[in-house]
Design a protein around this motif. Sequence first.
Motif, PDB file in Angstrom:
ATOM      1  N   SER A  27     -23.535   2.179 -24.991  1.00  0.00           N
ATOM      2  CA  SER A  27     -23.235   3.511 -24.478  1.00  0.00           C
ATOM      3  C   SER A  27     -21.754   3.832 -24.610  1.00  0.00           C
ATOM      4  CB  SER A  27     -23.669   3.619 -23.012  1.00  0.00           C
ATOM      5  OG  SER A  27     -23.335   4.877 -22.482  1.00  0.00           O
ATOM      6  N   HIS A  28     -20.896   2.901 -24.172  1.00  0.00           N
ATOM      7  CA  HIS A  28     -19.454   3.138 -24.249  1.00  0.00           C
ATOM      8  C   HIS A  28     -18.986   3.266 -25.696  1.00  0.00           C
ATOM      9  CE1 HIS A  28     -19.832   1.820 -20.116  1.00  0.00           C
ATOM     10  NE2 HIS A  28     -18.586   2.166 -19.889  1.00  0.00           N
ATOM     11  N   VAL A  31     -20.125   6.746 -27.074  1.00  0.00           N
ATOM     12  CA  VAL A  31     -19.329   7.842 -26.502  1.00  0.00           C
ATOM     13  C   VAL A  31     -17.930   7.838 -27.098  1.00  0.00           C
ATOM     14  CG1 VAL A  31     -18.294   8.767 -24.393  1.00  0.00           C
ATOM     15  CG2 VAL A  31     -20.660   7.951 -24.364  1.00  0.00           C
ATOM     16  N   VAL A  48     -17.539  14.288 -20.860  1.00  0.00           N
ATOM     17  CA  VAL A  48     -18.175  12.990 -20.657  1.00  0.00           C
ATOM     18  C   VAL A  48     -18.490  12.865 -19.162  1.00  0.00           C
ATOM     19  CG1 VAL A  48     -17.955  10.490 -20.805  1.00  0.00           C
ATOM     20  CG2 VAL A  48     -16.913  11.938 -22.566  1.00  0.00           C
ATOM     21  N   GLY A  50     -20.506  10.613 -16.096  1.00  0.00           N
ATOM     22  CA  GLY A  50     -21.057   9.311 -15.732  1.00  0.00           C
ATOM     23  C   GLY A  50     -21.040   9.139 -14.234  1.00  0.00           C
ATOM     24  N   THR A  54     -19.067   3.775 -13.522  1.00  0.00           N
ATOM     25  CA  THR A  54     -19.605   3.429 -14.840  1.00  0.00           C
ATOM     26  C   THR A  54     -18.517   3.197 -15.892  1.00  0.00           C
ATOM     27  OG1 THR A  54     -19.958   5.805 -15.218  1.00  0.00           O
ATOM     28  CG2 THR A  54     -21.870   4.494 -14.546  1.00  0.00           C
ATOM     29  N   LYS A  56     -15.589   5.395 -16.521  1.00  0.00           N
ATOM     30  CA  LYS A  56     -15.028   6.592 -17.159  1.00  0.00           C
ATOM     31  C   LYS A  56     -13.510   6.478 -17.327  1.00  0.00           C
ATOM     32  CE  LYS A  56     -16.713   9.313 -14.032  1.00  0.00           C
ATOM     33  NZ  LYS A  56     -17.449   8.299 -13.260  1.00  0.00           N
ATOM     34  N   LEU A  59     -12.670   4.048 -20.037  1.00  0.00           N
ATOM     35  CA  LEU A  59     -12.985   4.652 -21.329  1.00  0.00           C
ATOM     36  C   LEU A  59     -11.914   5.664 -21.721  1.00  0.00           C
ATOM     37  CD1 LEU A  59     -14.916   5.019 -23.718  1.00  0.00           C
ATOM     38  CD2 LEU A  59     -16.141   6.732 -22.365  1.00  0.00           C
ATOM     39  N   GLU A 187     -21.459  14.214 -23.491  1.00  0.00           N
ATOM     40  CA  GLU A 187     -21.963  12.845 -23.514  1.00  0.00           C
ATOM     41  C   GLU A 187     -22.202  12.338 -22.094  1.00  0.00           C
ATOM     42  OE1 GLU A 187     -22.605  10.964 -26.322  1.00  0.00           O
ATOM     43  OE2 GLU A 187     -22.221  12.804 -27.438  1.00  0.00           O
ATOM     44  N   TYR A 188     -23.166  11.424 -21.964  1.00  0.00           N
ATOM     45  CA  TYR A 188     -23.464  10.813 -20.660  1.00  0.00           C
ATOM     46  C   TYR A 188     -23.258   9.307 -20.768  1.00  0.00           C
ATOM     47  CZ  TYR A 188     -25.525  10.252 -16.065  1.00  0.00           C
ATOM     48  OH  TYR A 188     -25.709   9.963 -14.731  1.00  0.00           O
ATOM     49  N   LEU A 189     -22.420   8.775 -19.891  1.00  0.00           N
ATOM     50  CA  LEU A 189     -22.083   7.355 -19.924  1.00  0.00           C
ATOM     51  C   LEU A 189     -23.102   6.561 -19.113  1.00  0.00           C
ATOM     52  CD1 LEU A 189     -19.797   5.695 -21.191  1.00  0.00           C
ATOM     53  CD2 LEU A 189     -18.598   5.829 -19.008  1.00  0.00           C
TER      54      LEU A 189
END
Length: 305
Positions: A27-28, A31, A48, A50, A54, A56, A59, A187-189
């Motif tokens: 996932s990471h 993204v 993004v 999340g 998670t 964020k 990231l 996007e969804y984390l």
Amino acid sequence: MYRQHFGLQEHPFSLTPDTQFFYNSQSHREVLSTLLLALRHSEGFIKVVGEVGTGKTLLSRKLLASLGEQYITAYIPNPYLTPDELKWFLAEEIGIAYSPELPSYQLLKDINARLVELAKAKRQVVLVIDEAQAMPRETIEALRLLTNLETEKSKLLQVVLFGQPELDELLNRPDLRQLKQRIVFSEYLQSIARKHLPDYVNYRLKSAGYTGNPLFNRSALSLLYSASGGVPRLINVMAHKAMLAAYGEGADKVRRCHIERAIADTGESRSLGRWLARRDYWLWPSLAALAAVGIVVPGLLGMTL
């Protein structure tokens, strides 16, 4: 504390968003790749979302570290700013000296001129906003107006919004529909998958200098996932506490019983993990009692806790 005991150079499960410990989960990774591709093509707004914990912030730091010299980046960790504070933050990041006497319209004109100058020099300006769900509505509108600054061929300012699911609720407001329509990528984390939890834990340990055999046994990792739901922050909190428990009794491995203690000390742990931990407390004494009368399945009590 336990660093010397386990042969570590750093604490592997610190909550500080250190890019050294960035785990490249699916996932990471996806993204981050989307963010880099979108910024390379000057796509404007990117979002993004999340859940809490998670990764964020980590990231966003990884994104900033991955951008080349052609990018000028501005990072806002706390977006609870007034519209004028937002403009001045951006202005200072792109090289405009602060002047409290400068009227707002002139500041916006100066920002536009500076962005055009940077674009001619092949420099891209990226504004990264963390915890964007906390941004006041008036400041969001000011941000939208800033992104109106563009040439015939490209955006002069690109914005990446990182936020909790409440950000989607905020952007669903009718009065913010213009900004929502400008979000090109959303996007969804995701959390760490169960099958990738051992890799995540081992990666963090290796990054901290650990060179031995797997430190957490399988039973400990299974319970850790149940108690964390794969949320990196919860994994880190409970793994750290479990290592403290193991160190406290001089153990060379982190076992299920150490995770149980970490769960008991972590109010945010998931209900399934708490139930499994509590079950162990009454299950194993009962099995011991059954063993005394010879009716336990052979080998069951030999399971590693």
